[in-house]
Design a protein around this motif. Structure first.
Motif, PDB file in Angstrom:
ATOM      1  N   ALA A 163       0.839  -1.202   0.000  1.00  0.00           N
ATOM      2  CA  ALA A 163       0.000   0.000   0.000  1.00  0.00           C
ATOM      3  C   ALA A 163       0.873   1.251   0.000  1.00  0.00           C
ATOM      4  O   ALA A 163       1.729   1.418   0.874  1.00  0.00           O
ATOM      5  N   LEU A 164       0.657   2.118  -0.997  1.00  0.00           N
ATOM      6  CA  LEU A 164       1.405   3.369  -1.106  1.00  0.00           C
ATOM      7  C   LEU A 164       0.435   4.535  -1.123  1.00  0.00           C
ATOM      8  O   LEU A 164      -0.606   4.482  -1.778  1.00  0.00           O
ATOM      9  N   ASP A 165       0.762   5.591  -0.413  1.00  0.00           N
ATOM     10  CA  ASP A 165      -0.024   6.824  -0.416  1.00  0.00           C
ATOM     11  C   ASP A 165       0.325   7.610  -1.680  1.00  0.00           C
ATOM     12  O   ASP A 165       1.496   7.844  -1.965  1.00  0.00           O
ATOM     13  N   LEU A 166      -0.688   8.012  -2.458  1.00  0.00           N
ATOM     14  CA  LEU A 166      -0.424   8.752  -3.691  1.00  0.00           C
ATOM     15  C   LEU A 166       0.180  10.126  -3.433  1.00  0.00           C
ATOM     16  O   LEU A 166       0.821  10.698  -4.319  1.00  0.00           O
ATOM     17  N   GLU A 167      -0.064  10.678  -2.267  1.00  0.00           N
ATOM     18  CA  GLU A 167       0.514  11.969  -1.880  1.00  0.00           C
ATOM     19  C   GLU A 167       0.198  13.072  -2.896  1.00  0.00           C
ATOM     20  O   GLU A 167       1.046  13.918  -3.216  1.00  0.00           O
ATOM     21  N   ASN A 168      -1.027  13.041  -3.424  1.00  0.00           N
ATOM     22  CA  ASN A 168      -1.434  14.073  -4.392  1.00  0.00           C
ATOM     23  C   ASN A 168      -2.669  14.842  -3.927  1.00  0.00           C
ATOM     24  O   ASN A 168      -3.373  15.437  -4.730  1.00  0.00           O
ATOM     25  N   GLY A 169      -2.908  14.791  -2.626  1.00  0.00           N
ATOM     26  CA  GLY A 169      -4.022  15.540  -2.063  1.00  0.00           C
ATOM     27  C   GLY A 169      -5.358  14.826  -2.108  1.00  0.00           C
ATOM     28  O   GLY A 169      -6.367  15.368  -1.655  1.00  0.00           O
ATOM     29  N   THR A 170      -5.393  13.607  -2.635  1.00  0.00           N
ATOM     30  CA  THR A 170      -6.651  12.872  -2.735  1.00  0.00           C
ATOM     31  C   THR A 170      -6.922  12.001  -1.508  1.00  0.00           C
ATOM     32  O   THR A 170      -8.051  11.570  -1.292  1.00  0.00           O
ATOM     33  N   GLY A 171      -5.894  11.702  -0.747  1.00  0.00           N
ATOM     34  CA  GLY A 171      -6.047  10.787   0.387  1.00  0.00           C
ATOM     35  C   GLY A 171      -6.140   9.334  -0.036  1.00  0.00           C
ATOM     36  O   GLY A 171      -6.444   8.470   0.783  1.00  0.00           O
ATOM     37  N   ILE A 172      -5.890   9.053  -1.305  1.00  0.00           N
ATOM     38  CA  ILE A 172      -6.011   7.694  -1.833  1.00  0.00           C
ATOM     39  C   ILE A 172      -4.717   6.913  -1.609  1.00  0.00           C
ATOM     40  O   ILE A 172      -3.617   7.429  -1.818  1.00  0.00           O
ATOM     41  N   LYS A 173      -4.882   5.664  -1.196  1.00  0.00           N
ATOM     42  CA  LYS A 173      -3.777   4.719  -1.127  1.00  0.00           C
ATOM     43  C   LYS A 173      -4.072   3.578  -2.095  1.00  0.00           C
ATOM     44  O   LYS A 173      -5.237   3.208  -2.278  1.00  0.00           O
ATOM     45  N   LEU A 174      -3.038   3.037  -2.687  1.00  0.00           N
ATOM     46  CA  LEU A 174      -3.212   1.935  -3.634  1.00  0.00           C
ATOM     47  C   LEU A 174      -2.202   0.828  -3.355  1.00  0.00           C
ATOM     48  O   LEU A 174      -1.079   1.089  -2.926  1.00  0.00           O
ATOM     49  N   TYR A 175      -2.631  -0.401  -3.631  1.00  0.00           N
ATOM     50  CA  TYR A 175      -1.684  -1.512  -3.637  1.00  0.00           C
ATOM     51  C   TYR A 175      -0.923  -1.469  -4.961  1.00  0.00           C
ATOM     52  O   TYR A 175      -1.490  -1.706  -6.030  1.00  0.00           O
ATOM     53  N   LEU A 176       0.366  -1.141  -4.876  1.00  0.00           N
ATOM     54  CA  LEU A 176       1.197  -0.988  -6.064  1.00  0.00           C
ATOM     55  C   LEU A 176       2.501  -1.761  -5.899  1.00  0.00           C
ATOM     56  O   LEU A 176       2.848  -2.210  -4.807  1.00  0.00           O
ATOM     57  N   MET A 177       3.242  -1.873  -7.000  1.00  0.00           N
ATOM     58  CA  MET A 177       4.548  -2.509  -6.945  1.00  0.00           C
ATOM     59  C   MET A 177       5.434  -1.749  -5.968  1.00  0.00           C
ATOM     60  O   MET A 177       5.400  -0.514  -5.909  1.00  0.00           O
ATOM     61  N   ASN A 178       6.231  -2.492  -5.191  1.00  0.00           N
ATOM     62  CA  ASN A 178       7.133  -1.846  -4.255  1.00  0.00           C
ATOM     63  C   ASN A 178       8.129  -0.952  -4.996  1.00  0.00           C
ATOM     64  O   ASN A 178       8.529  -1.229  -6.130  1.00  0.00           O
ATOM     65  N   LYS A 179       8.507   0.156  -4.350  1.00  0.00           N
ATOM     66  CA  LYS A 179       9.351   1.154  -5.009  1.00  0.00           C
ATOM     67  C   LYS A 179      10.706   0.586  -5.428  1.00  0.00           C
ATOM     68  O   LYS A 179      11.312   1.078  -6.388  1.00  0.00           O
TER      69      LYS A 179
ATOM     70  N   ALA B 175     -11.435   7.750  -6.858  1.00  0.00           N
ATOM     71  CA  ALA B 175     -11.542   9.203  -6.726  1.00  0.00           C
ATOM     72  C   ALA B 175     -12.969   9.672  -6.955  1.00  0.00           C
ATOM     73  O   ALA B 175     -13.479  10.532  -6.221  1.00  0.00           O
ATOM     74  N   ALA B 176     -13.634   9.102  -7.970  1.00  0.00           N
ATOM     75  CA  ALA B 176     -15.021   9.491  -8.256  1.00  0.00           C
ATOM     76  C   ALA B 176     -15.941   9.117  -7.098  1.00  0.00           C
ATOM     77  O   ALA B 176     -16.843   9.883  -6.740  1.00  0.00           O
ATOM     78  N   ALA B 177     -15.724   7.941  -6.527  1.00  0.00           N
ATOM     79  CA  ALA B 177     -16.541   7.524  -5.383  1.00  0.00           C
ATOM     80  C   ALA B 177     -16.320   8.448  -4.195  1.00  0.00           C
ATOM     81  O   ALA B 177     -17.272   8.854  -3.511  1.00  0.00           O
ATOM     82  N   LYS B 178     -15.064   8.802  -3.934  1.00  0.00           N
ATOM     83  CA  LYS B 178     -14.755   9.706  -2.822  1.00  0.00           C
ATOM     84  C   LYS B 178     -15.346  11.091  -3.049  1.00  0.00           C
ATOM     85  O   LYS B 178     -15.688  11.799  -2.096  1.00  0.00           O
TER      86      LYS B 178
END
Length: 222
Positions: free
Chosen positions: A21-37, A98-101
């Motif tokens: 889980a990574l925080d997008l850090e773009n002001g949306t408050g969204i976190k996503l399961y993504l490939m590790n950095k 994002a649309a749901a939020k």
């Protein structure tokens, strides 16, 4: 936080990778399961490389256009509030989330990749939003107010969808960083922002230049 289910899937080709889980850090408050950095980026054995080309892990990255479109929607909730929205080619599900939020009445996440749908379900749960799911755009019943699309025009074979979107919904929002000199009426550019794919793929500056296009029927404008 790691998704064991999605990590098991990438382990089939990338044994040392993981989905976290990574925080997008773009002001949306969204976190996503993504490939590790620090995912493995060295040369793969030929068999593994061919398998990865045959079944790319598009859902394991938040591409620049998806990042930017999610940010734009959360910052402009009136675009989706109270509407029935379809996220076409949802990938990780970032734009659907994002649309749901932002207050959409219903968001249908649509993708033909079953693993992308699994990733979107896990990401929706991670962000505590409710989505509807479809693996076939043509089987989505009922009226659609808005179609949102990010990162699908990299393949020119997808261009015919531009007309289909306008025929299906009153409004369409598309984010893209690949197509230059975009000229497809009734689409018009409404915004332009810089975005970086997560995790960072060290893409050239031209692929970080994201433009957002909107198409609306006369009925939608009334």
């Amino acid at each position: 936080m790691i998704s064991s289910t999605l990590t098991d899937i990438v382990h089939e080709i990338l044994p040392t990778a993981r989905i976290e889980a990574l925080d997008l850090e773009n002001g949306t408050g969204i976190k996503l399961y993504l490939m590790n950095k620090d995912y493995p980026q060295g040369q793969l054995p030929q068999e593994a490389a061919l398998r990865l080309m045959d079944q790319p892990y598009y859902w394991a990255f938040c591409w620049a256009s998806g990042l930017v479109l999610s940010e734009y929607i959360v910052a402009n909730p009136d675009l989706v509030a109270g509407k029935r929205v379809v996220d076409f080619g949802c990938g990780s599900g970032v734009v659907a989330i994002a649309a749901a939020k932002a207050g959409a009445a219903e968001v249908v996440a649509c993708d033909i990749d079953p693993v992308a749908m699994l990733a979107t379900r896990e990401n929706a749960e991670l962000n505590q939003v409710t989505l509807t799911y479809s693996d076939d755009f043509d089987h989505i019943d009922g009226s659609v107010d808005l179609i949102i699309v990010a990162d699908v025009l990299y393949d020119r074979d997808n261009f015919p969808w531009l007309s289909r979107f306008v025929d299906r919904a009153g409004e369409v929002l598309i984010a893209d960083s690949r197509v230059k000199n975009f000229d497809f009426p009734p689409y018009r550019q409404i915004d332009r922002r810089s975005g970086c794919t997560m995790p960072d793929l060290d893409e050239s500056a031209e692929f970080r230049d994201v433009r957002i296009y909107q198409a609306a029927t006369e009925a939608a404008c009334l």
